[in-house]
Design a protein around this motif. Structure first.
Motif, PDB file in Angstrom:
ATOM      1  N   ARG A   1       0.857  -1.185   0.000  1.00 54.10           N
ATOM      2  CA  ARG A   1       0.000   0.000   0.000  1.00 54.10           C
ATOM      3  C   ARG A   1       0.894   1.237   0.000  1.00 54.10           C
ATOM      4  O   ARG A   1       1.962   1.236   0.602  1.00 54.10           O
ATOM      5  N   ALA A   2       0.420   2.303  -0.662  1.00 50.79           N
ATOM      6  CA  ALA A   2       1.140   3.574  -0.658  1.00 50.79           C
ATOM      7  C   ALA A   2       0.143   4.720  -0.567  1.00 50.79           C
ATOM      8  O   ALA A   2      -0.975   4.621  -1.068  1.00 50.79           O
ATOM      9  N   ARG A   3       0.536   5.772   0.096  1.00 52.36           N
ATOM     10  CA  ARG A   3      -0.239   7.005   0.117  1.00 52.36           C
ATOM     11  C   ARG A   3       0.217   7.817  -1.097  1.00 52.36           C
ATOM     12  O   ARG A   3       1.404   7.969  -1.347  1.00 52.36           O
ATOM     13  N   ARG A   4      -0.739   8.333  -1.829  1.00 48.89           N
ATOM     14  CA  ARG A   4      -0.435   9.015  -3.082  1.00 48.89           C
ATOM     15  C   ARG A   4      -1.044  10.411  -3.107  1.00 48.89           C
ATOM     16  O   ARG A   4      -2.117  10.639  -2.542  1.00 48.89           O
ATOM     17  N   SER A   5      -0.363  11.310  -3.776  1.00 51.30           N
ATOM     18  CA  SER A   5      -0.924  12.633  -4.045  1.00 51.30           C
ATOM     19  C   SER A   5      -0.531  13.047  -5.455  1.00 51.30           C
ATOM     20  O   SER A   5       0.573  12.749  -5.918  1.00 51.30           O
ATOM     21  N   SER A   6      -1.463  13.691  -6.126  1.00 56.87           N
ATOM     22  CA  SER A   6      -1.264  14.131  -7.503  1.00 56.87           C
ATOM     23  C   SER A   6      -1.773  15.561  -7.649  1.00 56.87           C
ATOM     24  O   SER A   6      -2.805  15.915  -7.082  1.00 56.87           O
ATOM     25  N   VAL A   7      -1.047  16.338  -8.419  1.00 58.55           N
ATOM     26  CA  VAL A   7      -1.484  17.691  -8.753  1.00 58.55           C
ATOM     27  C   VAL A   7      -1.809  17.707 -10.240  1.00 58.55           C
ATOM     28  O   VAL A   7      -0.963  17.391 -11.081  1.00 58.55           O
ATOM     29  N   TRP A   8      -3.058  18.033 -10.525  1.00 60.08           N
ATOM     30  CA  TRP A   8      -3.556  18.111 -11.897  1.00 60.08           C
ATOM     31  C   TRP A   8      -3.760  19.567 -12.269  1.00 60.08           C
ATOM     32  O   TRP A   8      -4.220  20.361 -11.436  1.00 60.08           O
ATOM     33  N   VAL A   9      -3.400  19.909 -13.492  1.00 52.51           N
ATOM     34  CA  VAL A   9      -3.605  21.274 -13.995  1.00 52.51           C
ATOM     35  C   VAL A   9      -4.398  21.209 -15.290  1.00 52.51           C
ATOM     36  O   VAL A   9      -4.277  20.251 -16.058  1.00 52.51           O
ATOM     37  N   ARG A  10      -5.208  22.226 -15.493  1.00 48.83           N
ATOM     38  CA  ARG A  10      -5.914  22.333 -16.773  1.00 48.83           C
ATOM     39  C   ARG A  10      -5.033  23.188 -17.691  1.00 48.83           C
ATOM     40  O   ARG A  10      -4.772  24.348 -17.412  1.00 48.83           O
ATOM     41  N   ASP A  11      -4.553  22.554 -18.748  1.00 49.23           N
ATOM     42  CA  ASP A  11      -3.651  23.212 -19.699  1.00 49.23           C
ATOM     43  C   ASP A  11      -4.282  23.140 -21.083  1.00 49.23           C
ATOM     44  O   ASP A  11      -4.545  22.038 -21.578  1.00 49.23           O
ATOM     45  N   ARG A  12      -4.565  24.285 -21.662  1.00 52.24           N
ATOM     46  CA  ARG A  12      -5.216  24.371 -22.973  1.00 52.24           C
ATOM     47  C   ARG A  12      -6.520  23.558 -22.999  1.00 52.24           C
ATOM     48  O   ARG A  12      -6.805  22.835 -23.959  1.00 52.24           O
ATOM     49  N   GLY A  13      -7.278  23.651 -21.896  1.00 49.49           N
ATOM     50  CA  GLY A  13      -8.584  23.010 -21.826  1.00 49.49           C
ATOM     51  C   GLY A  13      -8.577  21.541 -21.452  1.00 49.49           C
ATOM     52  O   GLY A  13      -9.632  20.919 -21.341  1.00 49.49           O
ATOM     53  N   ARG A  14      -7.401  20.955 -21.231  1.00 48.68           N
ATOM     54  CA  ARG A  14      -7.297  19.515 -20.921  1.00 48.68           C
ATOM     55  C   ARG A  14      -6.675  19.339 -19.530  1.00 48.68           C
ATOM     56  O   ARG A  14      -5.659  19.947 -19.222  1.00 48.68           O
ATOM     57  N   TRP A  15      -7.295  18.470 -18.720  1.00 51.18           N
ATOM     58  CA  TRP A  15      -6.725  18.145 -17.414  1.00 51.18           C
ATOM     59  C   TRP A  15      -5.545  17.201 -17.608  1.00 51.18           C
ATOM     60  O   TRP A  15      -5.666  16.186 -18.285  1.00 51.18           O
ATOM     61  N   GLN A  16      -4.394  17.572 -17.013  1.00 49.61           N
ATOM     62  CA  GLN A  16      -3.191  16.750 -17.114  1.00 49.61           C
ATOM     63  C   GLN A  16      -2.488  16.668 -15.764  1.00 49.61           C
ATOM     64  O   GLN A  16      -2.468  17.642 -14.994  1.00 49.61           O
ATOM     65  N   LEU A  17      -1.902  15.516 -15.528  1.00 47.37           N
ATOM     66  CA  LEU A  17      -1.156  15.283 -14.296  1.00 47.37           C
ATOM     67  C   LEU A  17       0.190  15.989 -14.379  1.00 47.37           C
ATOM     68  O   LEU A  17       0.989  15.719 -15.278  1.00 47.37           O
ATOM     69  N   ARG A  18       0.445  16.899 -13.445  1.00 46.87           N
ATOM     70  CA  ARG A  18       1.675  17.699 -13.451  1.00 46.87           C
ATOM     71  C   ARG A  18       2.705  17.143 -12.482  1.00 46.87           C
ATOM     72  O   ARG A  18       3.900  17.171 -12.750  1.00 46.87           O
ATOM     73  N   ALA A  19       2.246  16.657 -11.312  1.00 48.67           N
ATOM     74  CA  ALA A  19       3.168  16.137 -10.292  1.00 48.67           C
ATOM     75  C   ALA A  19       2.489  15.014  -9.531  1.00 48.67           C
ATOM     76  O   ALA A  19       1.283  15.060  -9.274  1.00 48.67           O
ATOM     77  N   HIS A  20       3.283  14.005  -9.182  1.00 49.28           N
ATOM     78  CA  HIS A  20       2.752  12.854  -8.449  1.00 49.28           C
ATOM     79  C   HIS A  20       3.789  12.420  -7.421  1.00 49.28           C
ATOM     80  O   HIS A  20       4.989  12.501  -7.672  1.00 49.28           O
ATOM     81  N   GLN A  21       3.319  11.952  -6.277  1.00 39.98           N
ATOM     82  CA  GLN A  21       4.208  11.519  -5.206  1.00 39.98           C
ATOM     83  C   GLN A  21       3.607  10.306  -4.527  1.00 39.98           C
ATOM     84  O   GLN A  21       2.388  10.218  -4.347  1.00 39.98           O
ATOM     85  N   GLY A  22       4.449   9.339  -4.180  1.00 39.78           N
ATOM     86  CA  GLY A  22       4.015   8.158  -3.454  1.00 39.78           C
ATOM     87  C   GLY A  22       4.886   7.916  -2.232  1.00 39.78           C
ATOM     88  O   GLY A  22       6.097   8.092  -2.306  1.00 39.78           O
ATOM     89  N   THR A  23       4.243   7.527  -1.129  1.00 43.21           N
ATOM     90  CA  THR A  23       4.949   7.233   0.118  1.00 43.21           C
ATOM     91  C   THR A  23       4.488   5.871   0.620  1.00 43.21           C
ATOM     92  O   THR A  23       3.274   5.640   0.707  1.00 43.21           O
ATOM     93  N   PRO A  24       5.411   4.969   0.944  1.00 44.02           N
ATOM     94  CA  PRO A  24       4.983   3.673   1.492  1.00 44.02           C
ATOM     95  C   PRO A  24       4.076   3.871   2.709  1.00 44.02           C
ATOM     96  O   PRO A  24       4.261   4.814   3.486  1.00 44.02           O
ATOM     97  N   ALA A  25       3.103   3.002   2.844  1.00 43.44           N
ATOM     98  CA  ALA A  25       2.150   3.084   3.941  1.00 43.44           C
ATOM     99  C   ALA A  25       1.973   1.707   4.566  1.00 43.44           C
ATOM    100  O   ALA A  25       2.210   0.696   3.923  1.00 43.44           O
ATOM    101  N   PRO A  26       1.538   1.672   5.817  1.00 42.47           N
ATOM    102  CA  PRO A  26       1.264   0.380   6.451  1.00 42.47           C
ATOM    103  C   PRO A  26       0.132  -0.348   5.733  1.00 42.47           C
ATOM    104  O   PRO A  26      -0.732   0.283   5.131  1.00 42.47           O
ATOM    105  N   GLN A  27       0.145  -1.671   5.780  1.00 43.62           N
ATOM    106  CA  GLN A  27      -0.902  -2.469   5.153  1.00 43.62           C
ATOM    107  C   GLN A  27      -2.277  -2.148   5.741  1.00 43.62           C
ATOM    108  O   GLN A  27      -3.266  -2.184   5.037  1.00 43.62           O
TER     109      GLN A  27
END
Length: 125
Positions: A95-121
């Protein structure tokens, strides 16, 4: 004053995040490319930093298999055209805790940054 992303925007972004976990998108470089911003960066569970091309190569090498299941996914508008997505990813390996930053660029949602951290089961830990 510009408004935050709408509920519909948040749903679209959440669906895009989930799509990136599926083999159908991960196995289709063109589909994945549309969802990853040209300046995409990821800090993985290992601490390694990945750029867009490296992630696209990795997805392609996985042969179109599902990467994970998302649990407790929440999309939150941070600013006009910016959405934060948080969730736990669950695989057979852990299992991992995740966070993502999405930006709307030229009318389309795109993933700009993503991060994952190990998490307890146990997700309550």
């Amino acid at each position: 004053m510009a408004e935050l992303p709408t509920d519909e925007d948040l749903e679209v972004v959440a669906d895009c995040e989930r799509a990136l976990l599926t083999g159908a998108v991960r196995g289709d470089r063109d589909s994945a490319r549309l969802l990853l911003h040209q300046d995409f960066r990821e800090v993985g569970q290992s601490g390694r930093v990945w750029d867009r091309d490296c992630v696209l190569d990795l997805m392609e090498s996985e042969g179109g298999t599902d990467a994970a299941r998302a649990e407790d996914l929440v999309a939150t508008g941070l600013a006009p055209d910016v959405v934060l997505v948080t969730y736990d990813s669950v695989t057979k390996d852990g299992r991992a805790r995740r966070s993502s930053v999405w930006v709307r660029d030229r009318g389309r949602w795109q993933l700009r940054a993503h991060q994952g951290t190990p998490a307890p089961q146990d997700p309550t830990a």
